[in-house]
Scaffold this motif. Structure first.
Motif, short mmCIF file in Angstrom:
data_model
loop_
_atom_site.label_atom_id
_atom_site.label_comp_id
_atom_site.label_asym_id
_atom_site.label_seq_id
_atom_site.Cartn_x
_atom_site.Cartn_y
_atom_site.Cartn_z
N TYR A 11 -4.81 1.17 1.98
CA TYR A 11 -4.91 -0.10 1.57
C TYR A 11 -5.83 -1.16 2.74
O TYR A 11 -5.77 -2.04 2.11
CB TYR A 11 -4.04 0.07 4.28
N LEU A 70 -6.73 -2.12 -0.98
CA LEU A 70 -5.60 -3.29 -1.02
C LEU A 70 -5.71 -5.09 -0.84
O LEU A 70 -6.12 -6.19 -1.04
CB LEU A 70 -4.50 -3.08 -0.66
N ALA A 89 0.33 -0.95 0.08
CA ALA A 89 0.45 -0.66 0.37
C ALA A 89 0.88 1.23 -0.18
O ALA A 89 0.51 2.08 -0.36
CB ALA A 89 -1.04 -0.68 1.21
#
Lengths: 454, 454, 454
Positions: free
Chosen positions: A428, A431, A421
């Motif tokens: 985050y 992802l 990330a």
């Protein structure tokens, strides 16, 4: 190996069960608790601390250890216990000009008892005001020198007429105990995430009723959840409190893998994250990431040894990965350590935002892993697995596609999802969602689990 | 182990005895010495160098080695010795138009002898002027090609009328020696701090009477002091001088732990520090720190292989930690290498400032150590040791308090005091005072001494 | 050891023979070839690719491997072969409103065959336009979903009247092969420099007739040259092409020491270099250096996993040092993937500039070495070797002098010439010339050769 496989399976269970708080509601509840804590006269010791912990215990099963006065705490000893019942100044005309009942800021914290009459000139040596903020009462303490004092507005002090004043501080400074509160939410691992707030300030709403309340509501929310990490909450008086806690728990501090000091989290500034002494620990990276991708105007600042209780956790003998979360930086706003730090200065929505920042870091700490691309030669064909958004102009779809590509490209077993990330400059959680989708279609595995499988 | 304990004790003694110069007075004395050196006609060899060293020897017991012409010096050989008695050009009317007696810049340095008459057209091939600065005489040399020339103002050269000119340069270029000066102030350690200035330029006040004078006065000041490091002063002609010194001292260059080439330190620009080839040696860090926390507008620039004698010390076969201190960067100001680089261009106060910068670096080199916090678990209680300033609003007190906190927090045995100053962004001397106060109350020790004690 | 000495000698030979292209002429020839490639209807498979390769084969002896449909290629299989003969839409009045003969962009690439009549409402589901660019035809594909479609200007589509339309796409989508072109220029070493361009787009001049043409002309130029590296040229359809090539050459990819994907190199933007996944491989440093010292306004951007065929070479299972050279960044200019990416959008001079950038990187890859100063103690005396420019004010001479000093100073056997150029901030070719001059006078050697000599 059963245990390890179980751990992998448990990870999935944990993820499913890590229900996030309703932040708006949690902000309201934090504000209500802060409002309840606000009137209590706290100091570094005494019944004010106990009363505060009792209020917080309505939400979580706090233990409240008591450290007897005189106990050796590294370079310190547990201080005497201070309690105060009433205090006032009466003027030459017999009328009360300052009354502790109006504001517990009026008495310098830790004042020794005094009762007598003295001329104004003598009294003035014990009066504290803020000439530049003439309508505010300052907050003053005298923990390490036995004295007494009153705090009042500069306007009020300037209007005092000559004559004799009757002064009363009905306090006791005597052997007793230093009290703190502690609560542990147990996870599946003994690794701990420490969350701590100072409990020694009297009627200052942001500093630190906000932190006490926010962490209490967070701990309450965790009760229903199954987590990987254990979460330890400590509410103790500034400086000597964490020193006491560290002294009493020295053998176990290695369990603390991440930590946050939470103070001044109810105002509208920041948020501001101050890094741990290590400067690049996981909590530093996680908080920097969370703030970078948050909605407000965040600041991430380097460690310095002045501040709140991170000073103790980050002393060189411990050097724990503990940072500080606040909104505005302490000492930089006019309400700091004055009567203007009241319940109007904090707001539920700011508490909610602060909680959300902490929660996002918790999510990262709970879910971060090292992904391994199981089809690493060339890009795997996402289209036939339904992972490419069909229609153009789909902005979310494009972001998802980028997330798949980043995770696959970087998942060589050398980087965690947080590291990916950071490199991708993407949030985050985007992802994480991509990594879960890729795992479901068999393109990705946890590198640790995968290694164990071999 | 007695010797090592002694060394620790000696450190304290050294600190007490490292009396700093009276910078204003030292600036005046440096200026006076520079003024004495100014009229002498120096070149890379010859009696001008000897006369200059003789003047400097009134202050310090210089040795003056002589390297015979033809001596192999790595890739070089010691050059012939050049001396000049008189030189002039007389016009068609017999009147002297250029006279070496007026300015030793008038003759191109290292000119071979010449005596004869020639038409203006022929003479012009040997005249050097500055068309863009028509009232200044340029400084020109011809060390590596046997020729002769005169330097004069462009205005003067333009006014010459046609006709035959009588030209005389009564010089000799013959076997002799390359002379340099050297002085060693011995410290308790064989580790050396090299300070060097070039001595080859004639009447140029900043470049480098300023450097010669400043270092001489500094050396003189050191005479009365007991230091840890030894201080080696070298005054030698540019380029071939340090090469000669390096060739003759090759076996011992490893003793040089820090070094500064000092050139052009009397003007009002800068100061400018150019890093050594290593780029992050102690002298680079110390000088960058000193300049950062100084009062003027400093510049720290990266190493490049063009410059003064650091070129030789930083050649790859030696790669010594030697930087360059100057004020304005050479070549960037209009007076550079012209008759305008005279005694009006330099000033005692600028010399004083340059000396102060060097002295601050010396202080750091003398006193820097790796502190060890003896109470590393939590902050030690400074209040009961009288190390917390009592009154608020005390700005110096607040700076001292921050210094205590920084030193204590970072004193884990992995960083020197300079490293802590760099991280804290605070002046070294403030942290040094804090470290000494903390040592006095038993909270701090020298990590090296402490390790020996175990 | 004869072989190694020979290698050293060969290096000189190579340098002498590395004749650079006449860039202006090569730009014209590239443009002409691009113009020849432009009208051909390419897709990821089929006769259009074969026809294109046949045109390129007039310049270089391309091999044209065919990978049968269904061949397993890591996570992919070789797709069916698509061919198209004609296509049109006729309106209610029987007049042709869209004709594939006018532009091969009119048919969505990989469209399945269709023949029939349908109302406008039904037809519209298969029409693609650009509402924001109403006069341009978009480029659309449907490789991974069997469908059909027509692309036309928005203006044209908006003007269609209600009624029944006759639709014909006379195409075949059937088992066949994926075709690609490959050419190897053999150097003295098996180490390879990969240069590749995608061949799947139909009439788009910049994307990527420009890349196909430029690399073909470059390969043709190399034919006459003796190089150290081997140069491998691959022309294959986007995504599945490099995956096919990697699958078929998996055992040998370790030979690829440097690589460039070349796409969109004919327009007037950039140039833009996108780094390989490694981020600091030799090709990344060389291209960044070349662009930095070039004449245009370059950009060097970090790797990201979206882009051209570097996605495959930089997948984690290969992680090859392959970057991307383009002019304007794809997707950022209005002509991208539209009928405006035609032969007016590219120009010989832009192709020439792109070729020059690639060639400069090739020069660095061919000539870079680790120089060793053979006279490292002090600066060697350049004057007596004629390496110092005699006259002042000679700017080129000053640059040459600086180049000598940088090379000599940094030539300690730890840095290549490219590393020295990076530190010096000077163009590689200037330092290379200096290094060659220093080598000729015996002051410099190749550290590798020198080590072998010992």
């Amino acid at each position: 190996m059963l245990e390890q496989v179980t751990q992998g399976a448990m990870q999935d269970a944990v993820d499913r069960e890590l229900r996030e708080p309703d932040f708006a509601e949690a902000g309201e509840r934090s504000y209500a608790l802060a409002a309840g804590l606000f009137p209590i006269c706290r100091s570094i010791t005494g019944d004010g601390v106990r009363a505060s912990l009792a209020l917080m215990r309505r939400h979580i099963a706090l233990t409240t250890p008591e450290v007897p006065t005189g106990t050796q705490l590294f370079d310190w000893t547990a201080p005497k216990e201070w309690n105060i019942r009433r205090a006032h100044i009466k003027g030459p005309d017999g009328k009360t000009v300052v009354d502790f009942a109006d504001s517990n800021l009026h008495v310098q914290s830790y004042s020794v008892p005094v009762a007598g009459t003295m001329p104004l000139s003598e009294l003035r040596k014990h009066l504290h005001t803020l000439p530049d903020q003439p309508d505010l009462i300052p907050y003053r303490t005298s923990y390490w020198k036995e004295t007494w004092g009153f705090c009042l507005t500069h306007r009020q002090a300037s209007a005092l007429s000559e004559g004799d004043y009757e002064v009363l501080i009905d306090s006791t400074l005597a052997d007793g105990a230093l009290t703190y509160g502690e609560y542990l939410h147990e996870g599946t691992s003994e690794d701990e995430f420490l969350l701590t707030a100072h409990i020694c300030h009297p009627s200052l709403a942001n500093d630190n009723c906000s932190g006490l309340a926010l962490l209490t509501i967070l701990a309450e929310h965790l009760k229903g959840l199954r987590t990987r990490l254990s979460y330890r909450f400590v509410f103790s008086p500034g400086t000597v409190g964490p020193i006491a806690w560290l002294a009493q728990n020295e053998a176990h501090v290695g369990r603390i893998k991440h930590g946050l000091v939470v103070a001044g989290v109810g105002d509208g500034g920041g948020p501001t994250y101050k890094k741990s002494r290590k400067g690049n620990s996981f909590i530093d990276r996680a908080m920097a990431h969370v703030l970078k991708h948050g909605l407000e105007a965040p600041a991430v600042i380097d460690f310095e040894p002045y501040g709140y209780d991170e000073r103790q956790f980050c002393s060189p003998g411990f050097d724990l990965p503990v940072g500080l979360l606040q909104r505005s930086r302490f000492g930089t706003f006019p309400q700091y350590h004055t009567s203007a730090d009241n319940l109007d200065f904090i707001a539920p929505r700011h508490l909610a935002g602060s909680l959300q920042a902490i929660w996002r870091a918790i999510e990262i700490a709970e879910t971060n892993f090292t992904p391994l691309n199981l089809s690493p030669k060339g890009e795997p064909q996402l289209g036939r697995r339904g992972l490419y958004s069909a229609s153009g102009g789909d902005k979310d779809g494009a972001m998802r596609a980028m997330a798949y590509l980043w995770v696959l490209n970087q998942a060589d077993g050398t980087r965690t999802l947080l590291g990916i990330a950071e490199r991708a400059g993407m949030p985050y959680h985007v992802l994480l969602a991509a990594a879960r989708a890729l795992t479901r279609v068999g393109l990705l595995a946890d590198a640790a689990t995968s290694a164990r499988g071999r």
